[in-house]
Design a protein around this motif. Structure first.
Motif: not given
Ligand code: SRM
Ligand code: SRM
Ligand code: SRM
Ligand code: SRM
Ligand code: SF4
Ligand code: SF4
Ligand code: SF4
Ligand code: SF4
Ligand code: SF4
Ligand code: SF4
Ligand code: SF4
Ligand code: SF4
Lengths: 80, 432, 371, 371, 432
Positions: C334-354, E407-414
């Motif tokens: 369904i795409g992660w954008e839909r996942f967040f919608e359907k689960c009523e979760l907020e997407f925050t900057h913390h979830l972007i991999d860095d 395309s997907e959220p982070r898979c590491n929890p750092y």
């Protein structure tokens, strides 16, 4: 190749030299004393010194370190 | 009467799921009463104090344990995890509270008398609380004092023919799925291989030999019921080379609705009639299945042995008979370079008890030799492979590079060449 | 130390001693299995022999007294044999169908004083099995939350799904109380992870007495720790450490080596939720779990925000996913954008991999997205 | 320098000056297009207007004389208008179908003295279009192969596919003569890449005279260069550099800064082939190309090993892929192990990623593979 | 007679594909004859020497060019690439051989007279050889001597109303697909936006403002005909928000075989009758299409605008009408951290010429401000984003984090937390 006869002294010297800063060592640290020996030989020798009660293990749970029996800041706090 | 008030923990007694709080209270009570007349070697109220300190953690939202460097029994580099309570005055029963890791039998099969013997030791010499089992697979005896460790070890080895498990920079207690002992999918005898290697490598298991911990896990097939691909430096997963065995009559029985699909795993909902096309053929990742009239056909050469069709129709399809295992390496938790799953190293290895699994031990030992030599302190195998390169591992194990080693070839062109691979070498006369 | 007659290196007991006779007799010759009802399996052998397995949940933090009760049940129904699964469920096996009902009835009847089941039957097929978890506040020195408590709260909430098989596929929940992740939390459909958000405190007064400074420095994976002199309130100067807070990733490694660097913090610690991992190679390869909730406070003793968030995800999955589709497969379809919608979760900057190089590959390099 | 009346910052000419009238009139109002035959397109506007485009290949290394000939053709058939495509093809546009045949005939007739077509018609639809490429030995200082020559050799080999549309999808070939990859080589169905395999040589005698040593050192992305004294054969000591060959990735950056560090080497230099990249977001997101042949020697003037390898890949793709499936999609569907088999390529250790963190994610974390 | 023997190059004259060798010989001949009576400002035999040095490279398997430092026109930081031949004695005609990058018109449309005027300059003042076009998009004048550069520039600007393109640490010459000028798929006027921004940012294009090069490219739709997603630090790709327009009659015409699918792109092979289910509906990546009787239905909310169905049936389906563009950032070639494609930064941006594309320039300028401030020397935008983190870029552009960014959220929890995000902060009393 066999370990030198004074291998034990070499190990104790090494520990002594470093004792100002630390009391615990990784197995690999001892490899450096015997650069020509295979890791297994050194491992067996160090473990033998533990068996003889000269050295002892210390564990972080996840990894094991080795030092002179009874040495180290927290050694006294261990056990009863 | 409870020694400590535990109003927060008490709220975890309700609800249907087994309450560890109720269970601890039970143990505390049994100890207090001591109807069996056990000569407790550690404080009788150890479980009360354990609940007390846990309640305090629930109040504070923080742990109250400190690390302890105790390793365990003489001559062993692991098997015990040291712990001290940071509130020893309040909770003297758990002031020292080390755990003992006891080697579990392969497949985690037990007989009652053996378990009782274990508890005889543990309820006398420890808290009586356990983890059945630890994440690695051990039987965990949760909490005792230092002076009990040797006693426990003595009784375990002398009376119960049982050894400690691993901790520290050792081989860790290997673990396996139930395998062919009760599972029709198993491509090799996981229990036997797990037990054999555990015993073969007892020295590595008990005495530090490695830069860091090392884990083996044994899955009988790609379903991965012991999660080896995620949790073991070396993961042994059963597979096969020949054809999936098909019972065409049973296929028809599935189509006809006479047998519940997937061993009945979906019985909790009405998913409608089983549709072999939609549920099996269309979901086959390699698209190598089709119906020819009433016959189910599989182009086995293209099958990647994902198990889906076999899982979906276990009475009609069976794994092949030319079986062996794949070895994957390097799985680990995220600390330090991010989590890793096992990467395929040896696509197919023979599993032969007759020659003491020589094909398997050869790979293990060549990997260990390399890691012992090249691994840095506290560097897991997976991290070493990443640092030194997959190529290096192939070199030391003598395994030929193969497209099966990659999910895709490199997308960067940064190929390093060795001087001897390039005609003319690197030393040339600039003036030529 | 009783060193006499010391026995070492004998390993575990041999598994064959513990095989029930029907297992020993039919090993390697099993033909197929069926889940008769939630928690009850039959395996049928080439010989025609059958073994019936009744699986029941257990808190893996388990007392000796309860283990003795398990032994009594095994003696009563199973000639003393039993096993534990890789997810800490207990399996009682009998060799004929006749014996199943009595066993089940016996198990169902046993309850703790507090009212919870001792041996709830379930954990098979397309449902939620036992949660594999770690020590938490019961034994470890670095947890950011409790293990047994969060698991009990979650399994109470999910209990009907432990005893049912209504989901689109297996749904595995795992729990680990810190970043060390003692378990396969990184590859679970839903993972509960204890997480610290603050660098350690420094107890300058005791540090030099309790710790070997070079070992503490060496323990830090991010090289955030340096030696430093510190002046105590009374004016004495002591050897101590300084932590570069910006570099710290709250891993607690330093606390392991040095008790004067406690990492736990009431407000800092809490829960991260991850989803979409799997282990099996079925249909598609194993997958890592992804972080979908960056932080939930520790709400003792029952972590309601956490359990309700999990419930929302499970329900969204149950109603939207296709048969055989694991949570991660569903989210990807369904795409992660839909996942967040359907689960009523907020997407925050913390979830972007860095984290390191690979982060880049998780960003969206495409114009394919859904509004 | 004629500084008087200096004009700057005026940018390119305005595009509208160059729009053919039918384009200007129907801009933004095009309804649909059709490829009538290879190289010939019609676009139909809401107004009913049509524009016919005849596309023809060109070596983009192009003389003024040839450009004048193009102008003549444009004048003759197209009121002087023409355009170039993003892949360096030439497009002649006419506003009615009547004009197409004469234009085509004219183009087909024009040949170079050597016999090759000046304006081969093609490059549309599910075929192979012109190769985008870079300078090579015609102008750059770091190439590991030639651009125009490798392209000519390849397009001769692929010529029927330039004029046909028999492939399962578009197949884009790109060429870049060094790692700098001046083009979208990293996202092409097939990429020809010039590659050095030896660290630079050091001309100690001239180095200090010709180069600023700190600049040369700083230019190296892998920090492989250090200052070093060198003793010349005649005994004089000079300031020079030393290169850590193990760290060098043969990028030639140092040669850009310092001509005493030539990187090119007759035996070291050659061709890398990559496949499976794409740009479009059609069906699935863009993909990077993957290295499938680690090295092919430079075989001047026609690079037969290279062109035959490409041919093998194209034929395997043509016969095995599904309609709409790009090369990379095909390889992923059948699995890379099959790709190598079907294209008769050897898989070597060079093809396993070992560059940084991400390498790990390209290894196979699954038991899913084909024997 | 040829000045140099070129036996190797000569072998590239045969074969059907246009031969650059034949073309060079043609140019060499035309120059030698000079029927037009041009006052050549560089050696008449420049093309002969160019062939000569190229032949030598074919013999040696090596380049014979050296890098040429800073050459260019006064006040400009780019537009010229310096080159010197390393065999100047043998090939004096190309001893100095710099290229000039000339700004191409948007969409690469030309009129013959303009091209001829360009050649008038270039055949007199340079080699007469060109690249039509360079990889970035410029018209490349291949090879002249330093003293001609100002002359060329003067004539270009004064007589041809044409400027130089970019090189160096500048904005590089922007390039676009043909866009709405001739393509029915285009979601915005690429030619107009490309031209507008090229002119708006002439200063950035000509005078070094940046840590390194910076490229814009403009694709009218997700088909990506100018490959912006692979080749530009900032990629502008047309898209739409509303519904795909469907002409149901035309759908039937495709089904009925009256219209060739995909604009006839597959005519070269007999793929059998068009099967809308197999070729369109089943290939839709979001599975959002289906037939309802004779009607094709699209659940547009689920469509990710991949273009497949529209490409396959251009007469039946058209892009939506509420159009705009997506901005992706950071694409670049592999040097230094590996190749990058553009990463989605702004999912939907309005394209409004009325307000001078304010929504677009706002994003551009906030990105530039950041990169100019934080970028290291020779660090491309893509590398900066990786170093500083995607989050940082969102912060500086004021764009809210969105699941569309990944395309997907982070898979590491750092997850790194800032002190002010965590209640209680980091300074606490350890004694509490
Ligand atoms: C007891 C157990 C958790 C449990 O509740 O079951 C456990 C407990 C600890 N683990 Fe673990 N690990 C346990 C299984 C695991 C697993 C799972 C597995 O083995 O399948 C993992 C993930 C797999 C892996 O090895 O990567 C695991 C990954 C770690 C790590 C991270 C290692 C890494 O390289 O990423 C650490 C930290 C470390 O090594 O410094 C760690 C460290 C620890 C320590 C020793 C904490 C420490 O640094 O001192 C914990 C002691 C807790 C205590 O108080 O007793 N534990 N640990 C598990 C062992 C029980 C047993 O023997 O059966
Ligand atoms: C008993 C146990 C092995 C053991 O040695 O203890 C086991 C036993 C079986 N597994 Fe498993 N699996 C067991 C843990 C696992 C795990 C590991 C885990 O969860 O930590 C996995 C990997 C899960 C994952 O991918 O995240 C696992 C993935 C499977 C699968 C693949 C399911 C999928 O949809 O991907 C199958 C096939 C199936 O269910 O059709 C399977 C199938 C089976 C079968 C049907 C095999 C058989 O023929 O006997 C067994 C009964 C299934 C059931 O319970 O529904 N087993 N199985 C484990 C029971 C754990 C529990 O108490 O809940
Ligand atoms: C003329 C040109 C644009 C320009 O401004 O010059 C152009 C024009 C068209 N492209 Fe393109 N594309 C052009 C380069 C590209 C590129 C860029 C490249 O190759 O470097 C791509 C990306 C290729 C890739 O993904 O690697 C490209 C990917 C497409 C696609 C997607 C194809 C796919 O299967 O992924 C379409 C749709 C289609 O073909 O059905 C398309 C469709 C079209 C259409 C049908 C659009 C239209 O309605 O006019 C045009 C004619 C197609 C044809 O030639 O078959 N155009 N097209 C370019 C011609 C290059 C050439 O001379 O060969
Ligand atoms: C002329 C041209 C190739 C061609 O034959 O068409 C070209 C030629 C050079 N490029 Fe390029 N690049 C050309 C388009 C590109 C492209 C494609 C594009 O712009 O769409 C790329 C890939 C996209 C990108 O920018 O990443 C490209 C990536 C590079 C790189 C790698 C940059 C990076 O960050 O990865 C370098 C090396 C560098 O910057 O040091 C480079 C460096 C060079 C230099 C300046 C070599 C140097 O370091 O001195 C080349 C001069 C050649 C010469 O002798 O004239 N060129 N270069 C292209 C410019 C023509 C034009 O203006 O139209
Ligand atoms: S991994 Fe395979 S063999 Fe082992 S229990 Fe699971 S399904 Fe059976
Ligand atoms: S095991 Fe998987 S890949 Fe093989 S045939 Fe069955 S579904 Fe297909
Ligand atoms: S996950 Fe962390 S806190 Fe929990 S047991 Fe493992 S090391 Fe301890
Ligand atoms: S918590 Fe971890 S990262 Fe932070 S200072 Fe301690 S060891 Fe270093
Ligand atoms: S790819 Fe390399 S050699 Fe070729 S033009 Fe670009 S920089 Fe020069
Ligand atoms: S070629 Fe590149 S990597 Fe090698 S020394 Fe020169 S600059 Fe460094
Ligand atoms: S990118 Fe889209 S709008 Fe531009 S030419 Fe290609 S198909 Fe047309
Ligand atoms: S554009 Fe792509 S995603 Fe949207 S309906 Fe068409 S095929 Fe499906």
């Amino acid at each position: 190749m066999a370990l030198p006869d004074n291998a034990k002294e070499m190990v104790l010297d090494y520990i002594e030299k470093k004792s100002k800063t630390k009391s615990k060592f990784y197995l690999k640290d001892f490899y450096t004393i015997f650069p020509d020996e295979g890791p297994r030989t050194v491992k067996n020798f160090i473990n033998k010194l533990v068996g003889e009660g000269i050295l002892e293990y210390w564990s972080s749970g996840s990894s094991t370190m080795i030092g002179l029996k009874g040495a180290g800041k927290q050694a006294g706090a261990e056990g009863e | 009467m409870a020694k400590h008030e535990t109003p927060l923990l008490d709220q975890l007694e309700s609800g249907p799921w087994p309450s560890f709080v109720s269970d601890m209270k039970l143990e505390a009570e049994v100890r207090a009463k001591n109807e069996a007349g056990i000569e407790f070697q550690i404080p009788v109220d150890v479980v009360d104090d354990l609940m007390g300190v846990l309640e305090l953690s629930y109040v504070h939202g923080r742990t109250h344990w400190k690390h302890g460097g105790i390793v365990g029994v003489f001559g062993y580099g692991g098997g015990v995890i040291g712990r001290y309570c940071d509130q020893p005055e309040m909770f003297p029963g758990v002031a020292h509270f080390h755990t003992v890791r006891v080697a579990q039998p392969a497949g985690k099969y037990y007989k009652a008398d053996y378990l009782r013997q274990l508890m005889d030791i543990w309820q006398m010499r420890g808290s009586g609380m356990t983890n059945m089992h630890g994440s690695t697979g051990d039987i965990i005896f949760l909490g005792t004092r230092t002076e009990q460790l040797e006693e426990i070890f003595y009784e375990l080895t002398h009376n119960l023919n049982t050894d400690l498990g691993g901790s520290g920079s050792n081989l860790r207690t290997p673990a396996d799925c139930i395998g062919s002992s009760r599972c029709e999918f198993s491509c090799y005898d996981t229990n036997a291989l797990c037990h054999f290697l555990t015993n073969l490598y007892q020295d590595e298991l008990h005495r530090p030999a490695f830069p860091y911990k090392f884990k083996f896990k044994f899955d009988g097939c790609p379903n991965g019921c012991v999660a080896s691909i995620a949790r073991s430096d070396m993961s042994f997963i059963g597979t096969w080379k020949d054809d999936i065995r098909i019972d065409q009559e049973a296929v028809q029985a599935y189509i006809g609705g006479e047998i519940a699909p997937n061993g009945g795993a979906f019985k909790g909902r009405d998913w409608g009639a089983f549709d072999i096309q939609k549920e099996v053929i269309d979901l086959c990742p390699t698209e190598c299945m089709w119906m020819e009239g009433k016959e189910l056909k599989i182009d086995n050469k293209e099958c990647n042995r994902c198990m889906h069709c076999i899982n979906a129709m276990p009475r009609a399809l069976r794994v092949g008979q030319d079986t062996g295992l794949s070895i994957l390496v390097g799985a680990k938790a995220p600390i330090l370079d991010g989590q890793q799953m096992g990467s395929l190293l040896a696509p197919f290895v023979e599993v032969n008890p007759e020659d003491d699994y020589a094909a398997v031990t050869e790979v293990i030992e060549s990997i260990w030799d390399w890691w012992m030599e090249e691994g840095k302190n506290r560097e897991r195998l997976g991290e070493l492979i990443r640092r030194a390169g997959f190529q290096k591992m192939l070199e030391v194990t003598g395994i030929k590079a193969d497209a099966r080693h990659v999910s895709e070839p490199r997308c960067n062109p940064y190929i390093f060449w060795k001087e001897d691979e390039v005609p003319g070498g690197w030393e040339r006369d600039v003036k030529e | 130390v009783p060193m006499e007659n010391r026995i070492t290196d004998i390993g575990p007991r041999h598994f064959e001693e513990f095989y029930p006779p029907v297992i020993k007799a039919n090993k390697g010759k099993w033909l197929y299995h069926e889940i008769i009802e939630p928690g009850v399996l039959v395996h049928v052998a080439e010989s025609g022999d059958e073994v019936y397995t009744v699986r029941c949940g257990g808190a893996r933090l388990m007392s000796g007294t309860l283990i003795r009760e398990i032994c009594d049940i095994a003696d009563k129904h199973c000639d003393g044999y039993l096993r534990f699964t890789t997810r800490n469920n207990i399996e009682f096996m009998v060799d004929s169908k006749d014996k199943v009902e009595a066993l089940k009835a016996d198990l169902k009847d046993r309850k703790f004083a507090g009212g919870s089941f001792k041996f709830p039957i379930g954990g098979t097929g397309a449902g939620i099995s036992n949660i594999v978890h770690t020590q938490g506040w019961i034994h470890c020195h670095t947890p950011a939350t409790d293990g047994s408590g969060t698991v009990k709260a979650t399994m109470d909430e999910m209990f009907t799904d432990f005893q049912d098989m209504r989901l689109p596929a297996k749904l595995r929940i795992a729990m680990a109380c810190c970043l060390n992740m003692c378990g396969a939390v990184h590859c679970s459909d839903i993972a509960i992870l204890g997480y610290h958000r603050k660098p350690p405190m420094i107890d300058h007064e005791y540090l030099d007495k309790q710790c070997e400074i070079p070992l503490a420095i060496a323990s830090c994976p991010t090289a955030a720790i340096k030696p430093a002199k510190h002046e105590l309130p009374d004016g004495t100067k002591v050897n101590s450490l300084a932590i570069n807070n910006e570099r710290c990733m709250y891993c607690g490694n330093c606390y392991t080596m040095c008790p004067s660097l406690p990492i736990s913090d009431t407000e800092g610690d809490g829960i991260v939720l991850m989803v979409g991992g799997k282990i099996s190679n079925r249909i598609n390869p194993p997958k890592f779990s992804k972080v979908v909730v960056a932080f939930i406070e520790n709400e003792m003793p029952r972590w309601p925000t956490m359990t309700q968030t999990i419930r929302r995800m499970v329900e969204a999955y149950a109603s939207d996913a296709r048969k055989y589709e694991r949570v991660g497969d569903w989210a990807e379809r369904i795409g992660w954008e839909r996942f967040f919608e359907k689960c009523e979760l907020e997407f925050t900057h913390h979830l972007i991999d860095d984290f390191r190089d690979h982060a880049y590959y998780t960003w969206r390099q495409s114009t394919q997205f859904k509004f």
